[in-house]
Design a protein around this motif. Structure first.
Motif, mmCIF file in Angstrom:
data_model
loop_
_atom_site.group_PDB
_atom_site.id
_atom_site.type_symbol
_atom_site.label_atom_id
_atom_site.label_comp_id
_atom_site.label_asym_id
_atom_site.label_seq_id
_atom_site.Cartn_x
_atom_site.Cartn_y
_atom_site.Cartn_z
ATOM 1 N N PHE A 92 0.813 -1.213 0.000
ATOM 2 C CA PHE A 92 0.000 0.000 0.000
ATOM 3 C C PHE A 92 0.850 1.268 0.000
ATOM 4 O O PHE A 92 0.369 2.360 0.304
ATOM 5 N N GLU A 93 2.123 1.146 -0.349
ATOM 6 C CA GLU A 93 3.024 2.278 -0.248
ATOM 7 C C GLU A 93 2.668 3.411 -1.199
ATOM 8 O O GLU A 93 3.030 4.560 -0.979
ATOM 9 N N HIS A 94 1.919 3.099 -2.285
ATOM 10 C CA HIS A 94 1.523 4.159 -3.215
ATOM 11 C C HIS A 94 0.425 5.053 -2.648
ATOM 12 O O HIS A 94 0.157 6.125 -3.165
ATOM 13 N N GLY A 95 -0.244 4.616 -1.578
ATOM 14 C CA GLY A 95 -1.188 5.460 -0.868
ATOM 15 C C GLY A 95 -2.537 5.649 -1.519
ATOM 16 O O GLY A 95 -3.340 6.463 -1.072
ATOM 17 N N VAL A 96 -2.832 4.921 -2.585
ATOM 18 C CA VAL A 96 -4.118 5.100 -3.257
ATOM 19 C C VAL A 96 -5.233 4.405 -2.486
ATOM 20 O O VAL A 96 -6.323 4.952 -2.306
ATOM 21 N N PHE A 97 -4.964 3.196 -1.998
ATOM 22 C CA PHE A 97 -5.974 2.446 -1.256
ATOM 23 C C PHE A 97 -5.672 2.488 0.244
ATOM 24 O O PHE A 97 -4.514 2.450 0.656
ATOM 25 N N ASP A 98 -6.737 2.542 1.039
ATOM 26 C CA ASP A 98 -6.579 2.438 2.484
ATOM 27 C C ASP A 98 -6.589 0.973 2.891
ATOM 28 O O ASP A 98 -7.176 0.127 2.212
ATOM 29 N N TYR A 99 -5.956 0.684 4.023
ATOM 30 C CA TYR A 99 -5.981 -0.687 4.522
ATOM 31 C C TYR A 99 -5.984 -0.685 6.041
ATOM 32 O O TYR A 99 -5.541 0.272 6.687
ATOM 33 N N LEU A 100 -6.516 -1.752 6.610
ATOM 34 C CA LEU A 100 -6.533 -1.981 8.048
ATOM 35 C C LEU A 100 -5.899 -3.340 8.313
ATOM 36 O O LEU A 100 -6.082 -4.272 7.534
ATOM 37 N N ASP A 130 -7.725 -0.561 -12.600
ATOM 38 C CA ASP A 130 -7.553 -2.010 -12.561
ATOM 39 C C ASP A 130 -6.073 -2.383 -12.500
ATOM 40 O O ASP A 130 -5.698 -3.372 -11.870
ATOM 41 N N ALA A 131 -5.234 -1.563 -13.135
ATOM 42 C CA ALA A 131 -3.797 -1.848 -13.118
ATOM 43 C C ALA A 131 -3.244 -1.787 -11.699
ATOM 44 O O ALA A 131 -2.421 -2.608 -11.292
ATOM 45 N N LEU A 132 -3.714 -0.807 -10.910
ATOM 46 C CA LEU A 132 -3.265 -0.685 -9.524
ATOM 47 C C LEU A 132 -3.713 -1.883 -8.690
ATOM 48 O O LEU A 132 -2.983 -2.382 -7.837
ATOM 49 N N LEU A 133 -4.925 -2.328 -8.937
ATOM 50 C CA LEU A 133 -5.432 -3.492 -8.208
ATOM 51 C C LEU A 133 -4.618 -4.736 -8.547
ATOM 52 O O LEU A 133 -4.349 -5.575 -7.678
ATOM 53 N N GLN A 134 -4.212 -4.872 -9.789
ATOM 54 C CA GLN A 134 -3.400 -6.021 -10.174
ATOM 55 C C GLN A 134 -2.017 -5.931 -9.529
ATOM 56 O O GLN A 134 -1.470 -6.942 -9.069
#
Length: 262
Positions: A92-100, A130-134
């Motif tokens: 998650f270092e790119h910071g686009v998605f949040d995570y717990l 979709d590319a980020l998710l992959q």
């Protein structure tokens, strides 16, 4: 303004309930419109309720949280939930998605919710890449030598009037009694804790990572990282000492070879 809505997807009922309770406290306006037990159910619930936010466990049976996110991309804000902090930090270092990280901590959730509220206030669109998710899926693949996801990740134990989720890496030893198993752990702040659970030691041993946990007696399993040293005893037995605990536990002759100097 229409109240925001949310979907919670996790294959563990207790974790869904913990997150729901935390959300009710920290974001009362958020309406939990659906809860799902697996990825397929999450995708179906999303289409039925179209929530504003999806809290998705990454590792779910049938369909992963990332696969669900690919289906809802651009239509909802996504917060991933993972049990593997060491992988998540890089993923998650790119910071686009949040995570717990499991078990969900109130302070980490508060920071995530603050960002979500700000995005909704500014009417920022949900991420639809979709590319980020992959890339995320690729980064979250466990590296060689990592413990497989099939190993136990935490233990639920009653502590007072509440249920505590104890990460396995915090457990220092397990000791069986006639009817119960004692779980002894050391938390992040160094505090020591104990709890009794009904799960048998044999059942737990089969689910623990053998590279981390070792049986040293028919009634004792220890986290090797918590061990300080072993001293010889009588009758080909030994005493096991911990780095941060005063207890001294027995090592039977069957397991003495584990502690022989090379």
């Amino acid at each position: 303004m229409t109240p925001p809505t949310a979907l919670i997807a996790d294959d563990e009922p207790l974790l869904r309930e913990v997150l729901r309770a935390l959300l009710a406290t920290q974001w009362p306006e958020l309406q939990i419109v659906a809860q799902a037990r697996n990825g397929l159910e999450a995708a179906e619930q999303f289409e039925a309720f179209r929530p504003t936010v999806c809290f998705l466990d990454i590792h779910m049976p049938g369909m992963s949280g990332i696969e669900v996110a690919q289906r809802v991309a651009g239509r909802a804000h996504v917060v991933f939930i993972t049990a593997f902090d060491q992988y998540a930090l890089k993923a998650f270092e790119h910071g686009v998605f949040d995570y717990l990280v499991k078990p969900v901590q109130a302070d980490r959730l508060a920071a995530t919710l603050a960002r979500l509220r700000e995005r909704l206030r500014l009417e920022q669109p949900a991420v639809a890449t979709d590319a980020l998710l992959q890339q995320l899926a690729d980064k979250l693949k466990a590296p060689a030598g990592a413990a497989p996801s099939g190993h136990l990740r935490w233990i639920r134990a009653a502590v007072g009037s509440s249920v505590r989720l104890i990460p396995v890496e915090d457990i220092e030893y397990l000791k069986s009694d006639e009817k119960y198993t004692l779980v002894a752990w050391r938390g992040d702040g160094g505090q020591l804790g104990e709890a009794l659970i009904r799960t048998s030691l044999k059942t737990l041993v089969d689910q623990l990572d053998p590279a981390r946990f070792q049986q040293v007696h028919r009634s004792v399993v220890v986290n090797l990282a918590a061990v300080s040293h072993v001293t010889p005893g009588d009758n080909e037995k030994a005493d096991l000492h911990f780095k941060h605990r005063p207890e001294v536990l027995p090592v039977s002759r069957t397991y003495l070879h584990l502690f022989k100097a090379e």
